[in-house]
Motif scaffolding. Structure first.
Motif: not given
Length: 326
Positions: A217-242
């Motif tokens: 609502t404030a304007g930020y783009n938001v993505i979500a993860a349901k636990d720490g392992a899910d988040a870590y996997e997502m962040l590793q993917e972003f690292e590869l893409v970057a």
């Protein structure tokens, strides 16, 4: 039974060990034929002040459904909630045989009526499974995690969701960022916020939705993860893409906002892992938890988190994020 000692809690949290202790308790469901079925539930020891026999209660006028009454404990007035009633589990009504789990989190004390409390388990978060493996975890779901023990499943309940349902006046749902005069939402600020993507990590679908809605609502783009392992996997993917796109990883994820207690990998262990690698060494990380005592805050900061918040402080969230990113 007392809750875990501060010293022991310190051991569990001191280095992002990815361990927790849960108190296992039971509700005895009365079947139509008069027999009983025992269901096993759990709560993180960090949320429990103590376990007591059922105290004398005073009726409260015009109570919320499933509120048994209020009782006094060490000069505090504490509401007593019939947990079985809230869960739709019809239990035998002999109060004198039951126990009360007194919780203390989100700066609130509450009592929960249960049939029995059996023991404390010390486990790794890796042993704690996400309920989505068993059922569709929706916003209204009150089970945040499942632990397998011998011949039984222990359901870890979302006590924040239960309390907000019983007492909506105290719920984070009351907060509306559009009505917050401290938060500027105009075309210029919205455009600045839209240039940033935030990763929100929380095992409670209810809490995750509230945080996402506030930030979006404030304007930020938001993505979500349901636990720490899910988040870590997502962040590793972003690292590869970057790396492949020759971009700074901050173009893909500007900031991480994480709960502490979550299945598979807790928030403190997530911070530890992110700070050990190169890609997210300087990414702003805020821990947003219902058990953020001064001691837990110190642990989070020592592991590399930039800041901490308790969950009732959702009104400070946008201002805090703005301070790091704008």
């Amino acid at each position: 039974m007392s809750a875990v000692s501060p010293e022991k809690q310190e051991i569990l949290l001191e280095s992002g060990t990815n361990e927790l202790e849960i108190i296992e308790f039971q509700l005895r469901k009365q079947r139509p034929d008069g027999t009983e079925k025992i269901s096993h539930y759990g709560i993180n020891v960090a949320k429990v002040r103590e376990v007591i026999r059922v105290p004398e209660t005073t009726d409260y006028p015009n109570p919320q459904p499933h509120l048994v009454g209020v009782f006094s404990l060490r000069d505090n007035l504490i509401p007593l909630v019939d947990l079985g009633g809230w869960l739709g589990v019809k239990t035998p009504s002999a109060f004198e045989t039951k126990n009360v789990i007194v919780t203390d989190f989100n700066r609130m004390a509450n009592g929960f009526l249960v049939d029995s409390v059996s023991r404390i388990h010390r486990i790794s978060w890796e042993e704690v499974e996400s309920p989505s493996q068993f059922l569709e975890s929706g916003e209204q779901d009150c089970v945040v995690a499942v632990v397998r023990r011998d011949d039984r499943l222990i359901m870890i309940l979302d006590f924040e969701k239960i309390i907000s349902d019983i007492n909506p006046e105290l719920s984070m749902e009351k907060y509306d960022v559009k009505e917050d005069r401290k938060v500027i939402i105009d075309d210029r600020m919205t455009a600045k916020r839209q240039a940033n993507t935030l990763l929100v990590v929380d095992d409670s679908a209810f809490i995750r939705k509230l945080i996402e809605t506030t930030l979006r609502t404030a304007g930020y783009n938001v993505i979500a993860a349901k636990d720490g392992a899910d988040a870590y996997e997502m962040l590793q993917e972003f690292e590869l893409v970057a790396e492949e796109e020759h971009l700074p990883v901050s173009d893909l994820v500007s900031m991480v906002i994480s709960d502490v207690e979550m299945p598979r990998m807790d928030g403190l262990h997530l911070v530890k892992r992110l700070r050990e690698g190169k890609a997210y060494r300087t990414t702003p990380i805020v821990m947003f938890s219902s058990i953020m005592s001064e001691e837990n805050r110190h642990k989070a900061l020592s592991l590399g988190a930039n800041d901490t918040m308790t969950k009732p402080e959702i009104g400070k969230l946008v201002g805090l994020v703005d301070g790091y990113l704008l």
